[in-house]
Design a protein around this motif. Sequence first.
Motif, PDB file in Angstrom:
ATOM      1  N   TYR A 179       0.828  -1.200   0.000  1.00  0.00           N
ATOM      2  CA  TYR A 179       0.000   0.000   0.000  1.00  0.00           C
ATOM      3  C   TYR A 179       0.867   1.257   0.000  1.00  0.00           C
ATOM      4  O   TYR A 179       0.638   2.196  -0.784  1.00  0.00           O
ATOM      5  N   ARG A 180       1.873   1.275   0.835  1.00  0.00           N
ATOM      6  CA  ARG A 180       2.770   2.429   0.886  1.00  0.00           C
ATOM      7  C   ARG A 180       3.520   2.604  -0.432  1.00  0.00           C
ATOM      8  O   ARG A 180       3.739   3.735  -0.884  1.00  0.00           O
ATOM      9  N   MET A 181       3.920   1.490  -1.041  1.00  0.00           N
ATOM     10  CA  MET A 181       4.621   1.569  -2.316  1.00  0.00           C
ATOM     11  C   MET A 181       3.726   2.177  -3.384  1.00  0.00           C
ATOM     12  O   MET A 181       4.155   3.051  -4.153  1.00  0.00           O
ATOM     13  N   VAL A 182       2.470   1.746  -3.440  1.00  0.00           N
ATOM     14  CA  VAL A 182       1.530   2.276  -4.427  1.00  0.00           C
ATOM     15  C   VAL A 182       1.332   3.771  -4.214  1.00  0.00           C
ATOM     16  O   VAL A 182       1.386   4.569  -5.165  1.00  0.00           O
ATOM     17  N   LEU A 183       1.118   4.192  -2.973  1.00  0.00           N
ATOM     18  CA  LEU A 183       0.896   5.612  -2.695  1.00  0.00           C
ATOM     19  C   LEU A 183       2.125   6.442  -3.047  1.00  0.00           C
ATOM     20  O   LEU A 183       1.998   7.567  -3.555  1.00  0.00           O
ATOM     21  N   ALA A 184       3.305   5.892  -2.790  1.00  0.00           N
ATOM     22  CA  ALA A 184       4.530   6.618  -3.139  1.00  0.00           C
ATOM     23  C   ALA A 184       4.670   6.756  -4.648  1.00  0.00           C
ATOM     24  O   ALA A 184       5.035   7.829  -5.156  1.00  0.00           O
ATOM     25  N   LYS A 185       4.380   5.694  -5.397  1.00  0.00           N
ATOM     26  CA  LYS A 185       4.476   5.744  -6.853  1.00  0.00           C
ATOM     27  C   LYS A 185       3.482   6.741  -7.433  1.00  0.00           C
ATOM     28  O   LYS A 185       3.737   7.348  -8.477  1.00  0.00           O
ATOM     29  N   LEU A 186       2.342   6.906  -6.777  1.00  0.00           N
ATOM     30  CA  LEU A 186       1.323   7.835  -7.256  1.00  0.00           C
ATOM     31  C   LEU A 186       1.559   9.256  -6.750  1.00  0.00           C
ATOM     32  O   LEU A 186       0.776  10.149  -7.049  1.00  0.00           O
ATOM     33  N   ASP A 187       2.617   9.446  -5.981  1.00  0.00           N
ATOM     34  CA  ASP A 187       2.955  10.762  -5.432  1.00  0.00           C
ATOM     35  C   ASP A 187       1.807  11.305  -4.591  1.00  0.00           C
ATOM     36  O   ASP A 187       1.420  12.480  -4.696  1.00  0.00           O
ATOM     37  N   CYS A 188       1.268  10.443  -3.728  1.00  0.00           N
ATOM     38  CA  CYS A 188       0.212  10.854  -2.808  1.00  0.00           C
ATOM     39  C   CYS A 188       0.812  11.786  -1.755  1.00  0.00           C
ATOM     40  O   CYS A 188       1.800  11.458  -1.099  1.00  0.00           O
ATOM     41  N   LYS A 189       0.227  12.949  -1.576  1.00  0.00           N
ATOM     42  CA  LYS A 189       0.784  13.970  -0.691  1.00  0.00           C
ATOM     43  C   LYS A 189       0.436  13.727   0.771  1.00  0.00           C
ATOM     44  O   LYS A 189       1.195  14.068   1.673  1.00  0.00           O
ATOM     45  N   GLN A 190      -0.760  13.150   1.011  1.00  0.00           N
ATOM     46  CA  GLN A 190      -1.225  13.009   2.388  1.00  0.00           C
ATOM     47  C   GLN A 190      -2.285  11.917   2.441  1.00  0.00           C
ATOM     48  O   GLN A 190      -3.073  11.752   1.498  1.00  0.00           O
ATOM     49  N   VAL A 191      -2.314  11.149   3.540  1.00  0.00           N
ATOM     50  CA  VAL A 191      -3.346  10.151   3.774  1.00  0.00           C
ATOM     51  C   VAL A 191      -3.956  10.421   5.145  1.00  0.00           C
ATOM     52  O   VAL A 191      -3.260  10.370   6.160  1.00  0.00           O
ATOM     53  N   ASP A 192      -5.242  10.725   5.181  1.00  0.00           N
ATOM     54  CA  ASP A 192      -5.962  10.894   6.436  1.00  0.00           C
ATOM     55  C   ASP A 192      -6.768   9.624   6.681  1.00  0.00           C
ATOM     56  O   ASP A 192      -7.494   9.160   5.795  1.00  0.00           O
ATOM     57  N   ILE A 193      -6.653   9.053   7.883  1.00  0.00           N
ATOM     58  CA  ILE A 193      -7.269   7.760   8.186  1.00  0.00           C
ATOM     59  C   ILE A 193      -8.303   7.934   9.287  1.00  0.00           C
ATOM     60  O   ILE A 193      -8.025   8.542  10.330  1.00  0.00           O
ATOM     61  N   TYR A 194      -9.495   7.379   9.057  1.00  0.00           N
ATOM     62  CA  TYR A 194     -10.595   7.424  10.002  1.00  0.00           C
ATOM     63  C   TYR A 194     -11.037   5.991  10.297  1.00  0.00           C
ATOM     64  O   TYR A 194     -11.196   5.183   9.392  1.00  0.00           O
ATOM     65  N   ARG A 195     -11.271   5.700  11.580  1.00  0.00           N
ATOM     66  CA  ARG A 195     -11.642   4.356  12.003  1.00  0.00           C
ATOM     67  C   ARG A 195     -12.996   4.386  12.686  1.00  0.00           C
ATOM     68  O   ARG A 195     -13.316   5.341  13.397  1.00  0.00           O
ATOM     69  N   ASP A 196     -13.773   3.308  12.492  1.00  0.00           N
ATOM     70  CA  ASP A 196     -15.030   3.198  13.214  1.00  0.00           C
ATOM     71  C   ASP A 196     -14.914   2.059  14.232  1.00  0.00           C
ATOM     72  O   ASP A 196     -13.834   1.537  14.478  1.00  0.00           O
ATOM     73  N   ALA A 197     -16.036   1.684  14.826  1.00  0.00           N
ATOM     74  CA  ALA A 197     -16.017   0.674  15.886  1.00  0.00           C
ATOM     75  C   ALA A 197     -15.726  -0.727  15.358  1.00  0.00           C
ATOM     76  O   ALA A 197     -15.317  -1.600  16.122  1.00  0.00           O
ATOM     77  N   THR A 198     -15.955  -0.956  14.083  1.00  0.00           N
ATOM     78  CA  THR A 198     -15.622  -2.237  13.479  1.00  0.00           C
ATOM     79  C   THR A 198     -14.197  -2.152  12.940  1.00  0.00           C
ATOM     80  O   THR A 198     -13.482  -1.196  13.188  1.00  0.00           O
ATOM     81  N   LYS A 199     -13.790  -3.137  12.162  1.00  0.00           N
ATOM     82  CA  LYS A 199     -12.438  -3.082  11.595  1.00  0.00           C
ATOM     83  C   LYS A 199     -12.369  -2.173  10.361  1.00  0.00           C
ATOM     84  O   LYS A 199     -11.279  -1.885   9.860  1.00  0.00           O
ATOM     85  N   ASP A 200     -13.514  -1.715   9.875  1.00  0.00           N
ATOM     86  CA  ASP A 200     -13.525  -0.850   8.695  1.00  0.00           C
ATOM     87  C   ASP A 200     -12.732   0.431   8.942  1.00  0.00           C
ATOM     88  O   ASP A 200     -12.658   0.931  10.066  1.00  0.00           O
ATOM     89  N   GLN A 201     -12.169   0.958   7.861  1.00  0.00           N
ATOM     90  CA  GLN A 201     -11.484   2.245   7.904  1.00  0.00           C
ATOM     91  C   GLN A 201     -11.865   3.043   6.658  1.00  0.00           C
ATOM     92  O   GLN A 201     -12.179   2.474   5.617  1.00  0.00           O
ATOM     93  N   VAL A 202     -11.802   4.367   6.779  1.00  0.00           N
ATOM     94  CA  VAL A 202     -11.975   5.269   5.647  1.00  0.00           C
ATOM     95  C   VAL A 202     -10.655   6.031   5.486  1.00  0.00           C
ATOM     96  O   VAL A 202     -10.210   6.689   6.432  1.00  0.00           O
ATOM     97  N   HIS A 203     -10.046   5.909   4.319  1.00  0.00           N
ATOM     98  CA  HIS A 203      -8.812   6.612   4.008  1.00  0.00           C
ATOM     99  C   HIS A 203      -9.100   7.707   2.991  1.00  0.00           C
ATOM    100  O   HIS A 203      -9.796   7.458   1.991  1.00  0.00           O
ATOM    101  N   VAL A 204      -8.555   8.885   3.217  1.00  0.00           N
ATOM    102  CA  VAL A 204      -8.659   9.994   2.272  1.00  0.00           C
ATOM    103  C   VAL A 204      -7.269  10.245   1.699  1.00  0.00           C
ATOM    104  O   VAL A 204      -6.363  10.650   2.435  1.00  0.00           O
ATOM    105  N   LEU A 205      -7.100   9.991   0.400  1.00  0.00           N
ATOM    106  CA  LEU A 205      -5.831  10.211  -0.277  1.00  0.00           C
ATOM    107  C   LEU A 205      -5.873  11.572  -0.946  1.00  0.00           C
ATOM    108  O   LEU A 205      -6.772  11.847  -1.742  1.00  0.00           O
ATOM    109  N   LEU A 206      -4.909  12.413  -0.639  1.00  0.00           N
ATOM    110  CA  LEU A 206      -4.847  13.765  -1.193  1.00  0.00           C
ATOM    111  C   LEU A 206      -3.671  13.871  -2.150  1.00  0.00           C
ATOM    112  O   LEU A 206      -2.541  13.559  -1.776  1.00  0.00           O
ATOM    113  N   PHE A 207      -3.963  14.311  -3.391  1.00  0.00           N
ATOM    114  CA  PHE A 207      -2.940  14.395  -4.414  1.00  0.00           C
ATOM    115  C   PHE A 207      -2.648  15.847  -4.780  1.00  0.00           C
ATOM    116  O   PHE A 207      -3.449  16.718  -4.568  1.00  0.00           O
TER     117      PHE A 207
END
Length: 207
Positions: A179-207
């Motif tokens: 995952y980190r390799m993919v984001l680096a190759k895409l030149d992702c500037k920032q990743v904001d991560i949000y978690r809920d009570a389950t194992k689900d997560q919401v990631h916001v990728l900012l380019f």
Amino acid sequence: MSNLSNSWNAFSPDIAEQYLKTYGHPSVSSKALLVDVLKQYTASVAKPSVIDLGCGNAQIGEFFIEKNFDCVYTGVDFSDVLLDVGRRVLPNANFIKDDVNTLGLIQGRYDIALYSHVVELLSSPEESLAAAKRLSDIVVIRFYEPPEFETDTTELKWMDVGNEQQVPFLRRKMSRDYYRMVLAKLDCKQVDIYRDATKDQVHVLLF
């Protein structure tokens, strides 16, 4: 692989209508978290445009209406049977048939490119994310299997499509390193991560 591709067109009409509403784990809390995140990142836009990549039967679009998230909704999927349901339940939305792995038919720009429980099902997540970056500077991913594994694994699962029939599909468990390799190759500037009570997560990728 053709059998895997055909899986998403194998639903009976009644199962296509209910897919991810009652089938499996609906993850209502993470859907609510997703809406809160989308509202936060589009607060300055009167009616943001959202392209739902791998929309299925557009159950997320229906949830947007339920939670008063007013957006211009476009759903993308390659399953005709699921898209037919989406067009029926959201007649004012836009729908495009395309392969979410490549997104070769999609034009234009959107305020948000969204994957909701979809990245884990892709055969080419790196290619798809590169295409999503072309569509929007903000890519939001709702993960069922967050990328927190030591190694990449892919499971062959079985899905009930009605008429006493089950068809195969793949579910990926993505490693942190990939995952980190993919984001680096895409030149992702920032990743904001949000978690809920389950194992689900919401990631916001900012380019």
